[in-house]
Scaffold this motif. Structure first.
Motif, PDB file in Angstrom:
ATOM      1  N   TYR A  88       1.232   6.798  -6.689  1.00  0.00           N
ATOM      2  CA  TYR A  88       0.019   7.539  -7.045  1.00  0.00           C
ATOM      3  C   TYR A  88      -0.562   8.211  -5.796  1.00  0.00           C
ATOM      4  O   TYR A  88      -1.580   7.774  -5.252  1.00  0.00           O
ATOM      5  CB  TYR A  88      -1.010   6.592  -7.663  1.00  0.00           C
ATOM      6  CG  TYR A  88      -0.525   5.885  -8.898  1.00  0.00           C
ATOM      7  CD1 TYR A  88      -0.260   6.595 -10.073  1.00  0.00           C
ATOM      8  CD2 TYR A  88      -0.328   4.498  -8.907  1.00  0.00           C
ATOM      9  CE1 TYR A  88       0.191   5.956 -11.217  1.00  0.00           C
ATOM     10  CE2 TYR A  88       0.128   3.845 -10.051  1.00  0.00           C
ATOM     11  CZ  TYR A  88       0.388   4.578 -11.197  1.00  0.00           C
ATOM     12  OH  TYR A  88       0.841   3.938 -12.325  1.00  0.00           O
ATOM     13  N   PRO A  89       0.079   9.280  -5.334  1.00  0.00           N
ATOM     14  CA  PRO A  89      -0.354   9.914  -4.071  1.00  0.00           C
ATOM     15  C   PRO A  89      -1.753  10.522  -4.128  1.00  0.00           C
ATOM     16  O   PRO A  89      -2.380  10.712  -3.088  1.00  0.00           O
ATOM     17  CB  PRO A  89       0.713  11.001  -3.852  1.00  0.00           C
ATOM     18  CG  PRO A  89       1.319  11.248  -5.202  1.00  0.00           C
ATOM     19  CD  PRO A  89       1.259   9.936  -5.915  1.00  0.00           C
ATOM     20  N   ASP A  90      -2.254  10.794  -5.313  1.00  0.00           N
ATOM     21  CA  ASP A  90      -3.567  11.438  -5.427  1.00  0.00           C
ATOM     22  C   ASP A  90      -4.692  10.446  -5.729  1.00  0.00           C
ATOM     23  O   ASP A  90      -5.846  10.854  -5.897  1.00  0.00           O
ATOM     24  CB  ASP A  90      -3.530  12.505  -6.539  1.00  0.00           C
ATOM     25  CG  ASP A  90      -2.527  13.611  -6.240  1.00  0.00           C
ATOM     26  OD1 ASP A  90      -2.369  13.949  -5.053  1.00  0.00           O
ATOM     27  OD2 ASP A  90      -1.905  14.113  -7.197  1.00  0.00           O
ATOM     28  N   GLU A  91      -4.360   9.160  -5.806  1.00  0.00           N
ATOM     29  CA  GLU A  91      -5.370   8.165  -6.136  1.00  0.00           C
ATOM     30  C   GLU A  91      -5.824   7.405  -4.888  1.00  0.00           C
ATOM     31  O   GLU A  91      -5.027   7.153  -3.981  1.00  0.00           O
ATOM     32  CB  GLU A  91      -4.823   7.157  -7.152  1.00  0.00           C
ATOM     33  CG  GLU A  91      -4.423   7.763  -8.479  1.00  0.00           C
ATOM     34  CD  GLU A  91      -5.613   8.249  -9.289  1.00  0.00           C
ATOM     35  OE1 GLU A  91      -6.765   7.913  -8.929  1.00  0.00           O
ATOM     36  OE2 GLU A  91      -5.396   8.956 -10.289  1.00  0.00           O
ATOM     37  N   GLU A  92      -7.096   7.037  -4.852  1.00  0.00           N
ATOM     38  CA  GLU A  92      -7.615   6.235  -3.745  1.00  0.00           C
ATOM     39  C   GLU A  92      -7.200   4.785  -3.928  1.00  0.00           C
ATOM     40  O   GLU A  92      -7.216   4.256  -5.045  1.00  0.00           O
ATOM     41  CB  GLU A  92      -9.130   6.342  -3.672  1.00  0.00           C
ATOM     42  CG  GLU A  92      -9.728   5.633  -2.457  1.00  0.00           C
ATOM     43  CD  GLU A  92     -11.228   5.793  -2.366  1.00  0.00           C
ATOM     44  OE1 GLU A  92     -11.823   5.173  -1.455  1.00  0.00           O
ATOM     45  OE2 GLU A  92     -11.798   6.514  -3.209  1.00  0.00           O
ATOM     46  N   TYR A  93      -6.812   4.172  -2.846  1.00  0.00           N
ATOM     47  CA  TYR A  93      -6.388   2.770  -2.874  1.00  0.00           C
ATOM     48  C   TYR A  93      -7.629   1.890  -2.849  1.00  0.00           C
ATOM     49  O   TYR A  93      -8.227   1.680  -1.811  1.00  0.00           O
ATOM     50  CB  TYR A  93      -5.508   2.509  -1.650  1.00  0.00           C
ATOM     51  CG  TYR A  93      -4.778   1.180  -1.625  1.00  0.00           C
ATOM     52  CD1 TYR A  93      -3.948   0.801  -2.671  1.00  0.00           C
ATOM     53  CD2 TYR A  93      -4.899   0.327  -0.538  1.00  0.00           C
ATOM     54  CE1 TYR A  93      -3.255  -0.389  -2.637  1.00  0.00           C
ATOM     55  CE2 TYR A  93      -4.213  -0.877  -0.482  1.00  0.00           C
ATOM     56  CZ  TYR A  93      -3.391  -1.235  -1.543  1.00  0.00           C
ATOM     57  OH  TYR A  93      -2.697  -2.429  -1.489  1.00  0.00           O
ATOM     58  N   LYS A 150       0.878   4.246  -2.778  1.00  0.00           N
ATOM     59  CA  LYS A 150       0.686   5.653  -2.402  1.00  0.00           C
ATOM     60  C   LYS A 150       1.854   6.517  -2.856  1.00  0.00           C
ATOM     61  O   LYS A 150       1.681   7.692  -3.209  1.00  0.00           O
ATOM     62  CB  LYS A 150       0.505   5.762  -0.883  1.00  0.00           C
ATOM     63  CG  LYS A 150      -0.809   5.205  -0.367  1.00  0.00           C
ATOM     64  CD  LYS A 150      -1.994   6.013  -0.865  1.00  0.00           C
ATOM     65  CE  LYS A 150      -3.298   5.557  -0.250  1.00  0.00           C
ATOM     66  NZ  LYS A 150      -4.458   6.316  -0.777  1.00  0.00           N
ATOM     67  N   LYS A 151       3.051   5.953  -2.840  1.00  0.00           N
ATOM     68  CA  LYS A 151       4.225   6.685  -3.328  1.00  0.00           C
ATOM     69  C   LYS A 151       4.122   6.905  -4.828  1.00  0.00           C
ATOM     70  O   LYS A 151       4.465   7.978  -5.342  1.00  0.00           O
ATOM     71  CB  LYS A 151       5.494   5.900  -3.004  1.00  0.00           C
ATOM     72  CG  LYS A 151       6.775   6.538  -3.529  1.00  0.00           C
ATOM     73  CD  LYS A 151       7.972   5.651  -3.250  1.00  0.00           C
ATOM     74  CE  LYS A 151       9.242   6.214  -3.871  1.00  0.00           C
ATOM     75  NZ  LYS A 151      10.405   5.314  -3.682  1.00  0.00           N
ATOM     76  N   MET A 156       0.829  -1.205   0.000  1.00  0.00           N
ATOM     77  CA  MET A 156       0.000   0.000   0.000  1.00  0.00           C
ATOM     78  C   MET A 156       0.863   1.255   0.000  1.00  0.00           C
ATOM     79  O   MET A 156       0.580   2.225  -0.713  1.00  0.00           O
ATOM     80  CB  MET A 156      -0.937   0.003   1.218  1.00  0.00           C
ATOM     81  CG  MET A 156      -1.840   1.224   1.262  1.00  0.00           C
ATOM     82  SD  MET A 156      -2.981   1.212   2.667  1.00  0.00           S
ATOM     83  CE  MET A 156      -1.825   1.364   4.033  1.00  0.00           C
ATOM     84  N   LYS A 157       1.946   1.254   0.781  1.00  0.00           N
ATOM     85  CA  LYS A 157       2.851   2.414   0.813  1.00  0.00           C
ATOM     86  C   LYS A 157       3.487   2.647  -0.550  1.00  0.00           C
ATOM     87  O   LYS A 157       3.657   3.791  -0.980  1.00  0.00           O
ATOM     88  CB  LYS A 157       3.921   2.207   1.883  1.00  0.00           C
ATOM     89  CG  LYS A 157       3.388   2.273   3.305  1.00  0.00           C
ATOM     90  CD  LYS A 157       4.468   1.969   4.320  1.00  0.00           C
ATOM     91  CE  LYS A 157       3.900   1.975   5.739  1.00  0.00           C
ATOM     92  NZ  LYS A 157       4.938   1.621   6.746  1.00  0.00           N
TER      93      LYS A 157
END
Length: 557
Positions: free
Chosen positions: A532-537, A529-530, A525-526
């Motif tokens: 695609y910081p603007d996308e919802e997981y 997020k790295k 998950m990290k």
């Protein structure tokens, strides 16, 4: 027909994300990126899904472990240009190689029977591995919709070895404590009071009026073993809580030398996870479940989810080189074994890949920096793994069970816990009448790792399989009440533990030494997020197939 002609061309040739390897972390990222609307290409040089998280027939498992015990370089392909050859006006290619992630492979066959039924096995290279019924992996499968592709079965029993070498059931709930015949009345009362304290602490969390029921912040930051001593719990109960419920890896009694001291806060969280997992699902009365057909079903489930969302899959497709911009050294794309060049904004690689070393001294400065970066990456330790095929169950009438050998329970120098997961044919992982046992223990080197595995195998099987008679008397469990199974086949090996990343090129983690998937999935998950910081997981969905209730997990009765 030439080798390159045997590979079909891939169209389109440009993607938002290319992933190489279909292990669990890569498959989760592929599904998450596809759900976020990214164009994704997922490649694997293997003919099967799962990579290091796969489930393989017996003969394929042996080949897989052997192939990943040696270095393989793309320079062996004669049709490829050499490393750093100029391919165009703006980029160059850098060869990839696979580094060995397994070592000290020791395969022993004591009977021809398993080999005769090789295709009836589904064996996990990264075992033992289970899911807690209430952990984040379950939530992720429900949220992503992956749970509809996988069926599970409960692990029927959890056992722990005491200081006398005897196995007893883990008293992990109020009902289990009452039924336990190995605990005295005083011990039962002590354990019940401790569980009640933990429940009151968790219930009062965030409630200002519940201060009297809460464990103090000072205690929460202290070593868990010290808090258990403060609660005046006897050594036997302490060991059960630390190693069979909280799943601590290292000997916690000497916090000055312990490599990973478990804090009380983390211990309480693990205890809460275990207890909330017990009886969450009606068909799984214990805390643990395991996927039908092996853990390889998990990455396949996420791959199927990714494919539904538009991800393109190509197996049997090796990636032989990276494409890098000549001026900046930024990642640009990949070269396939077919010779085709593909391009993407992001790249995720299986952790067994590295940039081919050494690079020529005349290479551009940025390539020298990449070379140095990979040389500096070192393993973060090892995990000793064993896969054993046995004739009978360790516990009569129980097919699927977990055994924990706490530190020093088998021999005085045993510094880490040894975990053993036994799986039977009712999970479709082996022929009827046989059982698969997975063993693992963290270790510093192969000698220590093999000693840990042999100690557990001596306690589990007959005859002595250690090959070291002088040690057999010191590690043998003198336990006449438990069944000793006949060993038919075994594979012992060391696996590296490491993770690396470089700018837009990311490397997923190897399977860790934990029993569950949470550490691997947290790292995954990290990484997402790295990238695609603007996308919802995994965005929330109202689709019935993704309903987040217990019915979303299919459990075989």
């Amino acid at each position: 027909m030439t080798e390159s002609a045997s590979y079909p061309p891939i169209d389109p040739t440009t993607f938002d994300l290319i992933l190489v390897g279909t292990g669990l972390p890569e498959s989760v990222i592929a599904a998450a990126a596809s759900a976020a609307g990214k164009t994704v290409l997922h490649l694997d040089p293997n003919s099967f899904y799962g990579s290091h998280f796969s489930s393989l027939p017996l003969d394929e498992l042996t080949s897989f472990l052997t192939s990943h015990s040696t270095t393989s370089t793309s320079s062996s392909h004669p049709h490829l240009p050499p490393s750093t050859a100029i391919d165009g006006e703006d980029y160059i290619s850098v060869d990839l190689e696979t580094r060995p992630v397994y070592s000290d492979l020791d395969i022993s066959s004591h009977s021809s029977e398993p080999l005769e039924h090789s295709r009836k096995f589904n064996l996990d290279p990264a075992g033992p591995r289970v899911l807690f019924c209430a952990d984040s992996a379950i939530d992720l499968m429900l949220k992503s919709g992956t749970s509809q592709y996988i069926e599970f079965k409960g692990v029927d029993a959890s056992l722990v070895c005491d200081s006398d070498g005897k196995l007893s059931t883990v008293p992990d709930s109020r009902a289990a404590i009452f039924k336990d015949r190995t605990l005295g009345l005083t011990e039962k009362n002590q354990l019940m009071r401790f569980f009640k304290l933990v429940q009151e602490h968790l219930a009062s969390d965030g409630d200002e009026r519940g201060d009297n029921a809460r464990i103090s912040e000072e205690d929460l930051q202290s070593p868990f073993v010290e808090f258990l001593k403060k609660m005046r719990l006897p050594p036997k109960i302490k060991s059960i809580i630390l190693y069979a419920i909280a799943m601590a890896d290292y000997d916690q009694d000497d916090v000055e030398v312990c490599k990973d001291v478990l804090k009380t806060k983390d211990g309480i969280d693990r205890l809460a996870l275990y207890q909330s997992s017990v009886s969450r699902f009606s068909n799984a009365p214990g805390a643990l479940i395991y996927p039908m057909y092996g853990q390889g079903e998990l990455p396949q489930g996420f791959c199927r989810r990714a494919a539904v969302k538009g991800c393109l899959y190509v197996l049997r497709m090796p990636v032989t080189a990276l494409l890098m911009e000549k001026s900046s050294g930024h990642y640009k794309g990949v070269r396939l074994a077919s010779g085709q060049d593909l391009f993407s904004r992001q790249l995720v690689l299986d952790p067994s890949f590295v940039v081919s070393l050494p690079l020529a001294s005349s290479s551009p400065d940025f390539l020298q920096e990449i070379s140095l970066d990979f040389r500096l990456k070192s393993a973060q330790g090892k995990v000793a793994r064993g896969i054993c095929i046995a004739r009978s169950s360790l516990k009569p009438d129980v097919s699927n069970l977990l055994v924990v050998y706490p530190p020093r329970s088998l021999y005085p120098e045993q510094a880490t816990s040894i975990r053993v997961l036994q799986i039977g044919s009712n999970l479709a992982v082996c022929p009827s009448g046989m059982f698969v046992l997975y063993l693992s223990a963290l270790c510093d080197d192969a000698d220590q790792g093999k000693k840990l595995l042999h100690a557990a195998m001596n306690a589990l099987f007959t005859p002595d399989v250690s090959g070291n008679p002088e040690n057999s008397s010191s590690v043998q469990c003198e336990n006449t009440e438990e069944v000793k199974s006949t060993l038919l086949w075994s594979a012992l090996y060391m696996q590296e533990l490491n993770m690396a990343s470089f700018e837009s090129i990311s490397f997923t983690p190897m399977p860790d030494g934990n029993l569950n998937y949470n550490g691997v999935l947290d790292a995954t998950m990290k990484l997402f997020k790295k990238m695609y910081p603007d996308e919802e997981y995994f965005p929330e969905t109202t689709s019935p197939e993704n309903s987040e209730d217990d019915e979303g997990i299919s459990l075989e009765s």
